[in-house]
Design a protein around this motif. Structure first.
Motif, short mmCIF file in Angstrom:
data_model
loop_
_atom_site.label_atom_id
_atom_site.label_comp_id
_atom_site.label_asym_id
_atom_site.label_seq_id
_atom_site.Cartn_x
_atom_site.Cartn_y
_atom_site.Cartn_z
N SER A 189 16.33 -0.24 -8.87
CA SER A 189 16.88 -0.70 -7.59
C SER A 189 15.79 -0.85 -6.53
CB SER A 189 17.94 0.29 -7.09
OG SER A 189 17.38 1.59 -6.94
N ASN A 190 14.54 -1.05 -6.97
CA ASN A 190 13.41 -1.23 -6.07
C ASN A 190 13.17 -0.01 -5.19
OD1 ASN A 190 11.24 -2.79 -5.10
ND2 ASN A 190 12.41 -3.42 -3.30
N GLN A 191 13.53 1.16 -5.72
CA GLN A 191 13.26 2.42 -5.01
C GLN A 191 12.04 3.07 -5.64
OE1 GLN A 191 16.63 4.90 -3.96
NE2 GLN A 191 15.49 6.74 -4.50
N PHE A 192 11.04 3.32 -4.83
CA PHE A 192 9.78 3.88 -5.32
C PHE A 192 9.77 5.39 -5.19
CE2 PHE A 192 8.93 -0.49 -4.29
CZ PHE A 192 8.02 -0.91 -5.26
N HIS A 225 3.35 20.59 -3.92
CA HIS A 225 4.13 19.55 -4.60
C HIS A 225 4.78 18.71 -3.50
CE1 HIS A 225 3.57 21.69 -8.37
NE2 HIS A 225 3.93 22.80 -7.75
N ILE A 226 4.36 17.47 -3.39
CA ILE A 226 4.83 16.58 -2.33
C ILE A 226 5.53 15.39 -2.96
CG2 ILE A 226 4.16 15.26 -0.29
CD1 ILE A 226 1.65 16.94 -0.09
N ARG A 227 6.68 15.02 -2.41
CA ARG A 227 7.46 13.91 -2.94
C ARG A 227 7.82 12.94 -1.82
NH1 ARG A 227 5.64 16.38 -6.47
NH2 ARG A 227 6.66 17.36 -8.26
N SER A 228 7.78 11.66 -2.14
CA SER A 228 8.16 10.63 -1.17
C SER A 228 8.99 9.56 -1.88
CB SER A 228 6.90 9.98 -0.56
OG SER A 228 7.26 8.89 0.27
N GLU A 229 10.08 9.15 -1.25
CA GLU A 229 10.92 8.07 -1.76
C GLU A 229 11.02 6.99 -0.69
OE1 GLU A 229 14.66 9.29 -3.40
OE2 GLU A 229 13.84 11.21 -4.10
N TYR A 287 11.29 12.68 2.18
CA TYR A 287 9.96 13.26 2.00
C TYR A 287 10.11 14.76 1.94
CZ TYR A 287 5.20 14.77 3.35
OH TYR A 287 3.98 15.38 3.42
N SER A 288 9.37 15.40 1.03
CA SER A 288 9.44 16.85 0.92
C SER A 288 8.10 17.44 0.51
CB SER A 288 10.53 17.27 -0.09
OG SER A 288 10.16 16.87 -1.40
N LEU A 344 2.67 10.76 2.93
CA LEU A 344 2.26 10.40 1.58
C LEU A 344 2.32 8.89 1.36
CD1 LEU A 344 1.31 11.51 -1.13
CD2 LEU A 344 3.70 11.73 -1.82
N MET A 345 3.46 8.29 1.66
CA MET A 345 3.60 6.86 1.38
C MET A 345 2.78 5.99 2.32
SD MET A 345 5.76 5.69 4.06
CE MET A 345 7.05 4.58 3.60
N VAL A 346 2.31 6.57 3.45
CA VAL A 346 1.48 5.79 4.36
C VAL A 346 0.17 5.37 3.69
CG1 VAL A 346 0.19 7.72 5.41
CG2 VAL A 346 0.68 5.67 6.77
N GLN A 347 -0.27 6.14 2.69
CA GLN A 347 -1.47 5.77 1.94
C GLN A 347 -1.28 4.42 1.24
OE1 GLN A 347 -2.57 8.97 -0.69
NE2 GLN A 347 -2.04 10.53 0.82
N LEU A 348 -0.10 4.21 0.69
CA LEU A 348 0.20 2.96 0.00
C LEU A 348 0.34 1.81 0.99
CD1 LEU A 348 2.74 4.35 -2.61
CD2 LEU A 348 0.39 3.63 -3.06
#
Length: 263
Positions: free
Chosen positions: A55-58, A76-80, A93-94, A138-142
């Motif tokens: 579903s285009n969710q990263f 442990h870092i997670r980003s959706e 984000y966690s 985290l996702m700001v890097q991408l």
């Protein structure tokens, strides 16, 4: 014969490397592992893993395990997030930190439909107005890598971090070849904008590898504190099987981490 075989193997590896880079973007599913040093002392390793669902969710994750003498730090870092045009849209984000000293968690929910961002850092809760230009750390890097490929000139980002809104700006220093244990890379060097020169952070990205980070070095009062270098990386095809296996691995890791936290 042996010499010819070695030459053939080297050529094949070079060709395979070029094929692996062809057609990749910052959002191509991949894994990248780094070595973390304090000065010249090896502290441990860190790993980034990017996967994408149907579903285009990263899903972007970061895991690190570093230690020095009797001190330890595991994160442990997670980003959706999703993608709209060339803009990443954060969802959740966690962070879970364990090791020497107090453990803590951080959670952020970007409720676009409610026009609000919910943040919880340690025991502190906060709310911020939803802004389409807000990112998680985290996702700001991408997003940075996407903007570099799009030749964006202004490299300025606002993110929710540790219960606050932080602004970060970056300068392009110039082109530089980086030689580290994993290879030799032609890179573009960046510096984090700061008002004081007491703290300086530089990082290098490889344009031919969709601006994959190659190295990061942080200085405090002119003394090198952190030196993070690329050990290995792997791009993966966007297949249902690969996505399923990655999500299963994430589920198992998260379940184990939550079980340890509960104990």
């Amino acid at each position: 014969m042996i010499k010819r075989s070695r030459i053939l193997l080297t050529v094949c590896l070079l060709i395979a490397s070029q094929i692996a880079h062809a057609g990749t973007t910052p959002l191509t599913p991949h894994t990248a592992e780094y070595q973390v040093n304090y000065g010249s002392i090896e502290l441990g390793r860190a790993r980034y893993i990017l996967s994408v669902g149907d579903s285009n969710q990263f899903h972007y994750r970061f895991d690190s395990d570093v230690s020095l003498l009797m001190l330890s730090d595991q994160r442990h870092i997670r980003s959706e997030f999703t993608l709209e045009g060339n803009q990443l849209v954060p969802m959740r984000y966690s962070v879970e930190r364990t090791g020497t000293g107090p453990n803590f968690r951080e959670q952020i929910a970007f409720a676009k439909g409610q026009n609000v961002v919910h943040s919880r850092y340690k025991d502190e809760r906060a709310k911020f107005p939803y802004d389409g230009q807000l990112f998680d750390p985290l996702m700001v890097q991408l997003q940075f890598r996407i903007d570099m490929e799009a030749n964006k000139k202004e490299l300025h980002y606002t993110m929710v971090k540790e219960g606050e809104i932080d602004d970060y700006g970056f300068n392009i220093v110039g082109k530089e070849r980086v030689n580290i244990d994993s290879g030799s890379y032609q890179t573009l060097k960046f510096e984090v904008k700061r008002d004081s020169t007491k703290r300086q952070t530089f990082f290098w990205m490889a344009p031919e590898m969709s601006y994959l980070p190659i190295r990061l070095t942080h200085f405090e009062k002119g003394s090198k504190q952190l030196d993070i270098t690329l050990l290995n990386y792997k791009y993966q095809p966007k297949t249902t099987t690969a996505i399923r296996e990655s999500n299963q691995a994430t589920h198992i890791t998260d379940k184990a981490a939550n079980s340890n936290a509960d104990n």
